[in-house]
Design an enzyme around this catalytic site. Structure first.
Site, PDB file in Angstrom:
ATOM      1  N   SER A 138      31.040 -20.881   5.512  1.00 26.39           N
ATOM      2  CA  SER A 138      31.713 -21.947   4.769  1.00 26.39           C
ATOM      3  C   SER A 138      31.113 -21.946   3.378  1.00 26.39           C
ATOM      4  CB  SER A 138      31.446 -23.292   5.451  1.00 26.39           C
ATOM      5  OG  SER A 138      31.767 -24.369   4.593  1.00 26.39           O
ATOM      6  N   TYR A 151      25.872 -29.241   9.825  1.00 28.02           N
ATOM      7  CA  TYR A 151      26.868 -28.236   9.430  1.00 28.02           C
ATOM      8  C   TYR A 151      26.312 -27.337   8.328  1.00 28.02           C
ATOM      9  CZ  TYR A 151      31.616 -26.521   8.366  1.00 28.02           C
ATOM     10  OH  TYR A 151      32.734 -25.745   8.176  1.00 28.02           O
TER      11      TYR A 151
HETATM   12  P1  NAD Z   1      39.668 -26.081  14.168  1.00 23.73           P
HETATM   13  O1  NAD Z   1      39.128 -27.361  14.676  1.00 23.73           O
HETATM   14  O2  NAD Z   1      41.094 -25.976  13.765  1.00 23.73           O
HETATM   15  O3  NAD Z   1      39.375 -24.904  15.170  1.00 23.73           O
HETATM   16  C1  NAD Z   1      38.145 -24.761  15.814  1.00 23.73           C
HETATM   17  C2  NAD Z   1      38.316 -23.837  16.988  1.00 23.73           C
HETATM   18  O4  NAD Z   1      37.052 -23.744  17.645  1.00 23.73           O
HETATM   19  C3  NAD Z   1      39.313 -24.363  18.031  1.00 23.73           C
HETATM   20  O5  NAD Z   1      40.009 -23.282  18.600  1.00 23.73           O
HETATM   21  C4  NAD Z   1      38.411 -25.026  19.052  1.00 23.73           C
HETATM   22  O6  NAD Z   1      38.985 -25.103  20.332  1.00 23.73           O
HETATM   23  C5  NAD Z   1      37.239 -24.074  19.019  1.00 23.73           C
HETATM   24  N1  NAD Z   1      36.018 -24.625  19.569  1.00 23.73           N
HETATM   25  C6  NAD Z   1      35.394 -25.784  19.265  1.00 23.73           C
HETATM   26  N2  NAD Z   1      34.305 -25.937  20.031  1.00 23.73           N
HETATM   27  C7  NAD Z   1      34.229 -24.836  20.804  1.00 23.73           C
HETATM   28  C8  NAD Z   1      33.326 -24.397  21.816  1.00 23.73           C
HETATM   29  N3  NAD Z   1      32.260 -25.134  22.183  1.00 23.73           N
HETATM   30  N4  NAD Z   1      33.577 -23.224  22.422  1.00 23.73           N
HETATM   31  C9  NAD Z   1      34.654 -22.475  22.094  1.00 23.73           C
HETATM   32  N5  NAD Z   1      35.530 -22.839  21.144  1.00 23.73           N
HETATM   33  C10 NAD Z   1      35.315 -24.005  20.524  1.00 23.73           C
HETATM   34  O7  NAD Z   1      38.701 -25.710  12.931  1.00 23.73           O
HETATM   35  P2  NAD Z   1      38.854 -24.678  11.735  1.00 23.73           P
HETATM   36  O8  NAD Z   1      38.926 -25.486  10.488  1.00 23.73           O
HETATM   37  O9  NAD Z   1      39.882 -23.657  12.009  1.00 23.73           O
HETATM   38  O10 NAD Z   1      37.401 -24.037  11.751  1.00 23.73           O
HETATM   39  C11 NAD Z   1      37.149 -22.710  12.137  1.00 23.73           C
HETATM   40  C12 NAD Z   1      35.855 -22.242  11.484  1.00 23.73           C
HETATM   41  O11 NAD Z   1      35.987 -22.245  10.067  1.00 23.73           O
HETATM   42  C13 NAD Z   1      34.665 -23.157  11.805  1.00 23.73           C
HETATM   43  O12 NAD Z   1      33.512 -22.387  12.003  1.00 23.73           O
HETATM   44  C14 NAD Z   1      34.541 -23.992  10.543  1.00 23.73           C
HETATM   45  O13 NAD Z   1      33.242 -24.461  10.341  1.00 23.73           O
HETATM   46  C15 NAD Z   1      34.932 -22.975   9.490  1.00 23.73           C
HETATM   47  N6  NAD Z   1      35.366 -23.583   8.225  1.00 23.73           N
HETATM   48  C16 NAD Z   1      36.420 -24.434   8.181  1.00 23.73           C
HETATM   49  C17 NAD Z   1      36.786 -24.994   6.959  1.00 23.73           C
HETATM   50  C18 NAD Z   1      37.944 -25.934   6.813  1.00 23.73           C
HETATM   51  O14 NAD Z   1      38.110 -26.487   5.714  1.00 23.73           O
HETATM   52  N7  NAD Z   1      38.757 -26.160   7.822  1.00 23.73           N
HETATM   53  C19 NAD Z   1      36.075 -24.664   5.812  1.00 23.73           C
HETATM   54  C20 NAD Z   1      35.015 -23.789   5.910  1.00 23.73           C
HETATM   55  C21 NAD Z   1      34.664 -23.244   7.116  1.00 23.73           C
END
Ligand code: NAD
Length: 256
Positions: A138, A151
């Site tokens: 991130s 985080y």
């Molecule tokens: P999201 O909530 O849409 O998806 C998260 C996914 O992880 C889902 O499929 C969920 O079921 C799964 N998950 C959660 N806990 C879990 C566990 N214990 N075991 C297995 N699967 C699990 O979130 P996202 O925004 O798509 O985030 C995905 C990645 O990107 C994360 O690592 C997040 O930190 C990172 N990220 C997101 C953003 C943003 O703005 N959305 C920005 C930077 C980084």
């Protein structure tokens, strides 16, 4: 480009993971999906791209379940060629109010799971002399925001793990890099939009503009499709000497 390869994308039933799984599948990679909630919709959308797809619901906070999904991927497809460590959660609170069990869960899911999946994937990648490990860090792996202690700590740790993995594979056909998005409008961020809208008594659209305005100069969300395209590039032959980078796609967030 990726025909015959197998990609395991953790946390791919939703958001960024699903976007990356689709992008890799569109290049011909077979996919192992993982994550909670509905898996049938994501599975069908990837099967429609003409590749093989399997699903395993491992809880990535648990070492025994990570070992199980890695064994499952091997049994289904022979090997994991592309590992995308993407599963992640968020919790927002000041340090003194931060629930201890949320701290432990964030470190386990956002950081330790990547270590375990990587240690289990590397031997076969090294033997094949081809592999791609992509860690979804991130912009919070590069800079901090208040109220996101677990985080930010996990994502900085993930960037560190990325560098070590890249060094330990530097003379091989295995590469490891991190992607560092800014705001992406997935369920993880929609929760923060909803919280802001409720706290300030404003509309959803106003809360989105406020969120972007605080941090992201482009005033645009990055999309899962754009992140998928970057992941595909990391898997391409042209990216063979990109090793250990933390590549931000953040609308200028970290440039400030
Ligand atoms: P999201 O909530 O849409 O998806 C998260 C996914 O992880 C889902 O499929 C969920 O079921 C799964 N998950 C959660 N806990 C879990 C566990 N214990 N075991 C297995 N699967 C699990 O979130 P996202 O925004 O798509 O985030 C995905 C990645 O990107 C994360 O690592 C997040 O930190 C990172 N990220 C997101 C953003 C943003 O703005 N959305 C920005 C930077 C980084």
């Amino acid at each position: 480009m990726l025909k015959g390869k197998t990609a395991l994308v953790t946390g791919s039933t939703s958001g960024i993971g699903l976007g990356i799984a689709r992008a890799l599948a569109a290049q011909g990679a077979n996919i192992v999906l993982n994550g909670f909630g509905d898996s049938e919709g994501p599975r069908a959308s990837i099967a429609a791209l003409g590749v093989k797809v399997a699903y395993h619901g491992a809880d990535m906070s648990r070492v025994d379940e990570i070992e199980a999904i890695m064994a499952f991927a091997k049994a289904e497809f022979g090997r994991v060629d592309i590992l995308v460590n993407n599963a992640g959660i968020q919790h927002v609170a000041k340090i003194e109010n931060f629930p201890v069990e949320r701290w432990d869960a964030i470190i386990a899911i956002n950081l330790s799971s990547a270590f375990h999946a990587t240690r289990l994937a590397l031997p076969a990648m090294k033997q094949a002399n081809w592999g791609r490990i992509i860690n979804l860090a991130s912009v919070h792996g590069l800079v901090a925001s208040a109220e996101k202690s677990a985080y930010v700590a996990a994502k900085h740790g993930l960037v560190g793990l990325t560098k070590v993995t890249a060094l330990e594979t530097a003379t091989s056909g295995v590469t490891c890099n991190a992607i560092c998005p800014g705001w992406v409008l997935t369920p993880l961020v929609q929760q923060q939009v909803d919280a802001k809208a409720a706290a300030l008594g404003i509309s959803n659209d106003e809360a989105k503009k406020l969120l972007l305005g605080e941090k992201e100069p482009s005033m645009q969300f990055t999309t899962p499709e754009e992140l998928g395209a970057l992941a595909v590039f990391f898997c391409s032959p042209a990216a063979i000497n990109i090793r250990g980078v933390a590549w931000n796609m953040d609308g200028g967030w970290a440039a400030q």
